[in-house]
Design an enzyme around this catalytic site. Structure first.
Site, PDB file in Angstrom:
ATOM      1  N   LYS A   1       0.820  -1.222   0.000  1.00 17.63           N
ATOM      2  CA  LYS A   1       0.000   0.000   0.000  1.00 17.63           C
ATOM      3  C   LYS A   1       0.849   1.266   0.000  1.00 17.63           C
ATOM      4  O   LYS A   1       0.594   2.195  -0.780  1.00 17.63           O
ATOM      5  CB  LYS A   1      -0.947  -0.040   1.205  1.00 17.63           C
ATOM      6  CG  LYS A   1      -1.863   1.172   1.363  1.00 17.63           C
ATOM      7  CD  LYS A   1      -3.098   0.813   2.170  1.00 17.63           C
ATOM      8  CE  LYS A   1      -2.780   0.129   3.484  1.00 17.63           C
ATOM      9  NZ  LYS A   1      -2.137   1.020   4.477  1.00 17.63           N
TER      10      LYS A   1
ATOM     11  N   THR B   1       4.045   1.579  -0.830  1.00 17.81           N
ATOM     12  CA  THR B   1       4.789   1.620  -2.092  1.00 17.81           C
ATOM     13  C   THR B   1       3.909   2.164  -3.213  1.00 17.81           C
ATOM     14  O   THR B   1       4.343   3.000  -4.013  1.00 17.81           O
ATOM     15  CB  THR B   1       5.300   0.210  -2.448  1.00 17.81           C
ATOM     16  OG1 THR B   1       6.167  -0.243  -1.406  1.00 17.81           O
ATOM     17  CG2 THR B   1       6.045   0.209  -3.771  1.00 17.81           C
TER      18      THR B   1
ATOM     19  N   ARG C   1       2.017   8.555   6.930  1.00 16.85           N
ATOM     20  CA  ARG C   1       2.293   8.418   8.355  1.00 16.85           C
ATOM     21  C   ARG C   1       3.778   8.229   8.618  1.00 16.85           C
ATOM     22  O   ARG C   1       4.518   7.775   7.749  1.00 16.85           O
ATOM     23  CB  ARG C   1       1.542   7.214   8.931  1.00 16.85           C
ATOM     24  CG  ARG C   1       0.036   7.340   8.899  1.00 16.85           C
ATOM     25  CD  ARG C   1      -0.621   6.052   9.357  1.00 16.85           C
ATOM     26  NE  ARG C   1      -0.379   4.967   8.411  1.00 16.85           N
ATOM     27  CZ  ARG C   1      -0.553   3.682   8.682  1.00 16.85           C
ATOM     28  NH1 ARG C   1      -0.957   3.313   9.887  1.00 16.85           N
ATOM     29  NH2 ARG C   1      -0.321   2.761   7.775  1.00 16.85           N
TER      30      ARG C   1
ATOM     31  N   LYS D   1       7.697  -6.124  10.885  1.00 12.42           N
ATOM     32  CA  LYS D   1       7.230  -5.513   9.648  1.00 12.42           C
ATOM     33  C   LYS D   1       8.348  -4.854   8.860  1.00 12.42           C
ATOM     34  O   LYS D   1       8.348  -4.810   7.643  1.00 12.42           O
ATOM     35  CB  LYS D   1       6.138  -4.481   9.973  1.00 12.42           C
ATOM     36  CG  LYS D   1       5.531  -3.825   8.736  1.00 12.42           C
ATOM     37  CD  LYS D   1       4.489  -2.802   9.133  1.00 12.42           C
ATOM     38  CE  LYS D   1       3.932  -2.084   7.909  1.00 12.42           C
ATOM     39  NZ  LYS D   1       2.995  -1.010   8.262  1.00 12.42           N
TER      40      LYS D   1
ATOM     41  N   ALA E   1      -3.218   1.956  13.973  1.00 13.69           N
ATOM     42  CA  ALA E   1      -4.425   1.800  13.166  1.00 13.69           C
ATOM     43  C   ALA E   1      -5.437   0.834  13.763  1.00 13.69           C
ATOM     44  O   ALA E   1      -6.606   0.863  13.384  1.00 13.69           O
ATOM     45  CB  ALA E   1      -4.050   1.359  11.752  1.00 13.69           C
TER      46      ALA E   1
ATOM     47  N   PHE F   1      -3.965  -0.363   7.199  1.00 10.87           N
ATOM     48  CA  PHE F   1      -4.574  -1.669   6.953  1.00 10.87           C
ATOM     49  C   PHE F   1      -5.575  -1.620   5.805  1.00 10.87           C
ATOM     50  O   PHE F   1      -5.415  -0.844   4.866  1.00 10.87           O
ATOM     51  CB  PHE F   1      -5.203  -2.217   8.233  1.00 10.87           C
ATOM     52  CG  PHE F   1      -4.217  -2.411   9.358  1.00 10.87           C
ATOM     53  CD1 PHE F   1      -2.999  -3.038   9.152  1.00 10.87           C
ATOM     54  CD2 PHE F   1      -4.493  -1.944  10.641  1.00 10.87           C
ATOM     55  CE1 PHE F   1      -2.086  -3.225  10.179  1.00 10.87           C
ATOM     56  CE2 PHE F   1      -3.593  -2.122  11.675  1.00 10.87           C
ATOM     57  CZ  PHE F   1      -2.386  -2.761  11.443  1.00 10.87           C
TER      58      PHE F   1
ATOM     59  N   PHE G   1       3.246  -8.800  -9.427  1.00  4.72           N
ATOM     60  CA  PHE G   1       4.408  -9.637  -9.145  1.00  4.72           C
ATOM     61  C   PHE G   1       4.782 -10.402 -10.414  1.00  4.72           C
ATOM     62  O   PHE G   1       3.920 -10.678 -11.255  1.00  4.72           O
ATOM     63  CB  PHE G   1       4.099 -10.624  -8.016  1.00  4.72           C
ATOM     64  CG  PHE G   1       4.204 -10.034  -6.632  1.00  4.72           C
ATOM     65  CD1 PHE G   1       5.250 -10.383  -5.787  1.00  4.72           C
ATOM     66  CD2 PHE G   1       3.265  -9.124  -6.171  1.00  4.72           C
ATOM     67  CE1 PHE G   1       5.352  -9.836  -4.517  1.00  4.72           C
ATOM     68  CE2 PHE G   1       3.354  -8.569  -4.908  1.00  4.72           C
ATOM     69  CZ  PHE G   1       4.412  -8.930  -4.071  1.00  4.72           C
TER      70      PHE G   1
ATOM     71  N   TRP H   1       7.140  -0.542  -7.865  1.00  2.00           N
ATOM     72  CA  TRP H   1       8.237  -1.101  -7.071  1.00  2.00           C
ATOM     73  C   TRP H   1       9.459  -1.341  -7.957  1.00  2.00           C
ATOM     74  O   TRP H   1      10.585  -1.027  -7.568  1.00  2.00           O
ATOM     75  CB  TRP H   1       7.783  -2.406  -6.421  1.00  2.00           C
ATOM     76  CG  TRP H   1       8.809  -3.022  -5.512  1.00  2.00           C
ATOM     77  CD1 TRP H   1       9.036  -2.741  -4.200  1.00  2.00           C
ATOM     78  CD2 TRP H   1       9.752  -4.048  -5.874  1.00  2.00           C
ATOM     79  NE1 TRP H   1      10.066  -3.521  -3.719  1.00  2.00           N
ATOM     80  CE2 TRP H   1      10.527  -4.321  -4.714  1.00  2.00           C
ATOM     81  CE3 TRP H   1      10.019  -4.750  -7.050  1.00  2.00           C
ATOM     82  CZ2 TRP H   1      11.534  -5.269  -4.713  1.00  2.00           C
ATOM     83  CZ3 TRP H   1      11.036  -5.707  -7.044  1.00  2.00           C
ATOM     84  CH2 TRP H   1      11.772  -5.955  -5.880  1.00  2.00           C
TER      85      TRP H   1
END
Length: 557
Positions: A71, A73, A94, A105, A273, A301, A382, A410
């Protein structure tokens, strides 16, 4: 391909004064933190008050999975891509917390060729905002216990203090403690505990404050606990607001940085969150809307948590209205929701994908039907995604009238997000939507929670424990009944059970507690087992992070 940190360290940043020079920022409003970071004085909002706002674009996602969605990225890449197609763009995100950075993470500055930089600074101490919030939180805690020690004229019941201490680190050992031991001179013995700093109400307050005066007013309204007679005790009664605001006056100013492609970005604030609203500061968002024509922001999220809170709490409080919403998904994550094992996600599996797509469709329905906003699905591509899988996702989304755009930011940076940027620009220019909240705040507390559960989660009903019903009755009697509701719920499921993947039906959400965050201006409804102080995993990310003799950091991702 290079790691995220290798890509970031190979990038040549522009001086932050040059980045600010592309915006309507006066030199007197810039406070430098070295060459590549700056705080922007909140008085800029007053100077630009008559200037029309730009268009706000919210990035959200499907329910998170171990397969990853990307998200942040996508948010960074979309900002770069909008700028690539000629739009004056800013990004508002954020700040990362040290807990996840050293836990499981990793960082939260984007990834690949869609990152905000300097990523090491952003992921570590940055400009000290989170430390300032921790200091303010703990000053209030110290003042509470000192008041009790010095005679307790407010008759604070030590057994009913709701204000906890905090630290910006995952440390399960501190969840529940007993303090004030070893004699009368060392305080009143009582049960206490620590939350992670981003779970502090001070963080939520900072992120919803319009200016310093609003910050102080909100601090005064914090309920720190209850007296022996059951009356709420406020931080204002402890005369704490001025000192806390003094600690927070610089933290209130948004932080200006840049992307790898030199798109201006505000990185400011970051409430937890799960138990707060999970968005960057309203001040940074408002400032970006005055400085750019397009502003890309994100919420924590999936759309059932972050987007719902962004729309029902942040937009309501800050008077914001998104022009479009991007819902991020991956084929891998959808197959995981459809029952595929993690080790098999790289194989084509149309059955698992079709079984998992309903999770995405529910999030689409929430945005387009329940909130009335135009949306596009961004498939974070991907290499293992097949054409058959991509077409299946696209066809299912089109049945709901929503287009799909592939995102390869990405690997390719802004070039890989052009299709997404063009679709977002089309939505912003052509479809105004009909934005509405999921509930009316004038409804009773139980009814507001029920509307969220039934509309947004797709549940059948809500079960309130007996103690929760008593708390709701008490909060409504005390005048807190008309506040928005912030649901503390697992991010891994639309339900309150993290094991129920995809789009569960026929479930009842159990609310096991409710508390008031009067300073932030919302009620927190507790479901499931939500922890406000996480622990480190068996092999934490901290074990792989290092710094050499030249100060170069490695292992951060």
């Amino acid at each position: 391909m290079k790691s995220d940190i290798d890509i970031a360290q190979a990038n040549t940043m522009n001086p932050i004064l040059d980045i600010a020079g592309t915006l309507d920022i006066d030199k007197s409003e810039i406070e430098l933190y070295g060459n590549y970071k700056a705080k922007i004085d909140y008085r800029l909002l007053k100077r630009l008050s008559e200037k029309p706002d730009g268009k706000l674009i919210l990035v959200t996602a499907i329910s998170p999975t171990p397969a990853g969605e990307g998200k942040t990225t996508t948010s960074v890449g979309l900002g770069d891509s909008l700028r690539r197609i000629g739009k004056k763009t800013m990004i508002a995100l954020r700040e990362p917390s040290l807990g996840p950075v050293f836990g499981v993470k990793g960082g939260a500055a984007g990834g690949g060729y869609a990152q905000v930089v300097p990523m090491e600074d952003i992921n570590l101490h940055f400009t000290g905002d989170i430390h300032a919030i921790g200091a303010a939180n703990n000053l209030l805690a110290a003042m509470i216990d000192n008041h009790i020690q010095q005679g307790n004229s407010l008759e604070i019941d030590p057994r009913r203090i709701t204000w906890r201490r905090c630290i910006d680190m995952n440390d399960r050992q501190l969840r529940f403690i007993v303090d004030g031991l070893n004699g009368k001179s060392n305080g009143t013995p009582r049960e206490d505990g620590f939350d992670i700093t981003v779970a502090s109400e001070i963080m939520a307050i900072l992120c919803l404050s319009n200016d310093l005066q609003d910050l102080k007013d909100r601090i005064k309204r914090i309920v720190i606990g209850y007296s022996y007679s059951g009356k709420p005790v406020l931080a204002g009664e402890l005369n704490a607001a001025g000192a806390l605001a003094a600690l927070l006056k610089d933290a209130l100013k948004p932080n200006l940085v840049q992307t790898l492609e030199h798109t201006p970005a505000f990185i400011h604030g970051g409430p937890f969150a799960n138990i707060a609203h999970g968005c960057n500061s309203a001040m940074a968002t408002k400032m970006a809307l005055k400085l750019a024509d397009y502003v890309v922001t994100e919420a924590g999220f999936g759309a059932d948590l972050g987007a719902e809170k962004f729309l029902d709490i942040k937009c309501r409080v800050a008077n914001l209205r998104p022009s479009a919403v991007v819902i991020v998904a991956t084929v891998r994550a959808l197959k995981h929701h459809g029952g595929a094992k993690k080790e098999d996600l790289g194989n084509e599996d149309l059955t698992a994908l079709e079984n998992g797509i309903p999770n995405l469709l529910k999030h689409i329905e929430n945005i387009t039907i329940n909130f009335g906003l135009p949306a596009v699905v961004a498939i974070n591509r991907f290499p293992t995604d097949t054409e058959n899988e991509l077409k299946l996702v696209e066809d299912k989304c089109k049945e709901l009238g929503v287009n799909v755009a592939l995102s390869e930011v990405w690997a390719k940076g802004s070039e890989g997000g052009e299709a997404l940027a063009k679709e977002v620009a089309r939505l912003v220019d052509e479809d105004g939507g009909n934005f509405r909240f999921a509930y009316d705040t004038e409804l009773g507390i139980k009814e507001k929670i029920k509307q969220i559960v039934q509309k947004i989660y797709g549940g059948d009903d809500v079960d309130f424990t007996p103690d929760t019903l008593k708390s709701i009755k008490s909060l409504e009697k005390l005048g807190f009944g008309n506040l928005p509701v912030c649901m503390a719920k697992t991010q891994y499921s639309l339900s309150d059970d993290p094991l129920k993947k995809c789009r569960p039906t026929g479930f009842t959400v159990t609310v096991r507690g409710i508390k008031v965050s009067a300073g932030a201006g919302f009620l927190v409804a507790l479901t499931g087992e939500i922890m406000t102080m996480p622990g480190l995993p068996k092999v934490p990310s901290a074990e792989f992070i290092d710094v050499d003799n030249d100060g170069k950091i490695t292992g951060l991702f």
